[in-house]
Design a protein around this motif. Structure first.
Motif, mmCIF file in Angstrom:
data_model
loop_
_atom_site.group_PDB
_atom_site.id
_atom_site.type_symbol
_atom_site.label_atom_id
_atom_site.label_comp_id
_atom_site.label_asym_id
_atom_site.label_seq_id
_atom_site.Cartn_x
_atom_site.Cartn_y
_atom_site.Cartn_z
ATOM 1 N N PHE A 97 0.860 -1.145 0.029
ATOM 2 C CA PHE A 97 -0.126 0.173 -0.035
ATOM 3 C C PHE A 97 1.009 1.266 -0.047
ATOM 4 C CE2 PHE A 97 -2.946 -3.038 1.779
ATOM 5 C CZ PHE A 97 -3.960 -2.869 1.324
ATOM 6 N N ILE A 98 0.177 2.225 -0.619
ATOM 7 C CA ILE A 98 0.629 3.699 -0.267
ATOM 8 C C ILE A 98 -0.055 3.852 1.092
ATOM 9 C CG2 ILE A 98 0.733 5.940 -0.948
ATOM 10 C CD1 ILE A 98 2.503 4.482 -2.544
ATOM 11 N N MET A 99 0.670 4.436 2.047
ATOM 12 C CA MET A 99 -0.268 4.526 3.363
ATOM 13 C C MET A 99 0.469 5.779 4.196
ATOM 14 S SD MET A 99 2.009 1.389 5.621
ATOM 15 C CE MET A 99 2.342 2.386 7.234
ATOM 16 N N GLN A 146 1.371 -5.778 -6.672
ATOM 17 C CA GLN A 146 0.199 -4.870 -6.908
ATOM 18 C C GLN A 146 0.273 -3.624 -5.844
ATOM 19 O OE1 GLN A 146 -0.626 -8.442 -5.901
ATOM 20 N NE2 GLN A 146 0.317 -8.831 -8.035
ATOM 21 N N LEU A 147 0.666 -2.585 -6.272
ATOM 22 C CA LEU A 147 0.697 -1.368 -5.534
ATOM 23 C C LEU A 147 -0.660 -0.606 -5.384
ATOM 24 C CD1 LEU A 147 2.440 0.831 -4.074
ATOM 25 C CD2 LEU A 147 2.983 1.901 -6.055
ATOM 26 N N ILE A 148 -1.053 -0.490 -4.052
ATOM 27 C CA ILE A 148 -2.431 -0.112 -4.094
ATOM 28 C C ILE A 148 -2.717 1.391 -3.517
ATOM 29 C CG2 ILE A 148 -4.707 -0.762 -2.813
ATOM 30 C CD1 ILE A 148 -3.365 -3.692 -2.384
ATOM 31 N N ILE A 149 -3.150 2.143 -3.960
ATOM 32 C CA ILE A 149 -3.354 3.445 -3.608
ATOM 33 C C ILE A 149 -4.888 3.884 -3.579
ATOM 34 C CG2 ILE A 149 -2.970 4.550 -6.038
ATOM 35 C CD1 ILE A 149 -1.609 6.930 -4.715
ATOM 36 N N PHE A 150 -5.211 4.668 -2.660
ATOM 37 C CA PHE A 150 -6.618 5.282 -2.653
ATOM 38 C C PHE A 150 -6.639 6.771 -2.909
ATOM 39 C CE2 PHE A 150 -6.316 2.035 0.847
ATOM 40 C CZ PHE A 150 -7.126 1.138 0.387
ATOM 41 N N PRO A 151 -6.911 6.868 -4.411
ATOM 42 C CA PRO A 151 -6.941 8.174 -4.879
ATOM 43 C C PRO A 151 -7.153 9.404 -4.080
ATOM 44 C CG PRO A 151 -8.181 6.841 -6.266
ATOM 45 C CD PRO A 151 -7.559 5.895 -5.232
#
Length: 243
Positions: A97-99, A146-151
Motif C-alpha cells: 500500500f501507499i499508506m 500490486q501497488l495499492i493507492i486510494f486516490p
C-alpha cells in the motif's frame, strides 16, 4: 433488534483486535523466516479471518467482483472504511500500500507494513510528499506486485464528494504499468466512525484495466469517471440513496 446488532458489532470489533495481536505475534516467525512472502501470507490470513468472522458475527458478507489484479499493476480504489483495505489485500497475491506515515508507528500494523513493502507518505506536505513517494516507489520497484493507492487520499463516507489527488496520476506516470480501478460500497455497512456493523453484502468490484501511456490529466479524469459511478451503483444496490 438494533440493540442486538450493536452487541454483535462490539463482539466482532473486540475479537478483531484480539486476533490482530494473536496472529501478528503468533505468526511473526513465519514473517521473519519467509521474508516478504511470509509476511504477505500472514497479512492475508488476518484479512481473510476478519472477512469470515464479519459474516459469522454481524451478518456482513464480503464479495469480490471482476478480475482480481495480478502481476505488476497499480490498483486505485475507492476507500470508505477499514474493510475495503482488508478485502482487497485478502485477494491480491503480492499487495503493498501507499499508506499514511503515522501508521508506521502503529503496533503490529507498522511491523507488517514494513515487511510487505508498503510506502509511507507524509500527507501534509503535498508536493514534497509526492516527490518522496515517487522516490520510494523507484527504490521498491524490484519487489514487484500490486501497488495499492486510494486516490482520494482518505476514507470517504458514502454520498460525500471529495477530489481525486494527483498522487495517483504521478504514480501511474512513474510506473508505466496498467491501472486497475476498484469501486466499493463497504461504507454502507462498515462506516468510517462508530461501532455499528450492518448485515448485508459488502462488495469490492475490480473494473476494466486502464492501460499505461495516457496523459496524467486524461488518466485522472478516466479514473474518477469509472470509480465514482460504479461505486454509486454498488451503494444503490445496497439500499443507499446516492444524491
Amino acid at each position: 433488534m438494533i440493540v442486538v446488532q450493536y452487541l454483535r458489532s462490539i463482539v466482532f470489533i473486540v475479537q478483531m483486535y484480539i486476533m490482530l495481536a494473536v496472529i501478528a505475534v503468533g505468526l511473526f516467525p513465519v514473517a521473519l523466516i519467509g521474508g516478504r512472502d511470509g509476511a504477505i501470507w500472514v497479512c492475508r490470513a488476518y484479512c481473510k479471518w476478519v472477512c469470515h468472522s464479519a459474516r459469522w458475527i454481524v451478518g456482513l458478507r464480503a464479495e469480490i467482483r471482476g478480475e482480481v489484479p495480478s502481476g505488476n499493476v497499480l490498483v486505485a480504489s475507492k476507500h470508505q472504511s477499514f474493510l475495503d483495505i482488508l478485502m482487497i489485500y485478502a485477494v491480491v497475491p503480492r499487495g503493498k500500500f501507499i499508506m499514511k506515515k503515522e501508521l508506521v508507528w502503529t503496533p503490529f500494523v507498522g511491523w507488517y507494513a514494513y515487511l510487505i513493502g508498503c510506502i509511507p507518505v507524509d500527507r501534509g506536505k503535498r508536493g514534497a510528499a509526492v516527490r518522496s513517494m515517487l522516490a520510494k516507489v523507484r527504490e521498491s520497484r524490484m519487489m514487484g506486485g500490486q501497488l495499492i493507492i486510494f486516490p482520494q487520499g482518505t476514507r470517504v463516507a458514502p454520498g460525500v464528494k471529495r477530489e481525486y489527488k494527483i498522487g495517483a496520476g504521478a504514480l501511474y506516470k512513474e510506473l508505466q504499468q496498467p491501472c486497475i480501478p476498484a469501486a466499493t460500497n463497504v461504507g454502507v455497512f462498515w462506516p468510517r466512525h462508530g461501532v455499528l456493523r450492518k448485515p448485508g453484502v459488502a462488495v469490492i468490484e475490480f473494473l476494466p484495466v486502464i492501460p499505461p501511456g495516457l496523459k496524467v490529466s486524461e488518466f485522472m479524469e478516466r479514473l474518477e469517471a469509472e470509480i465514482e459511478p460504479a461505486s454509486d451503483a454498488l451503494m444503490a444496490e445496497a439500499g443507499f440513496v446516492v444524491r
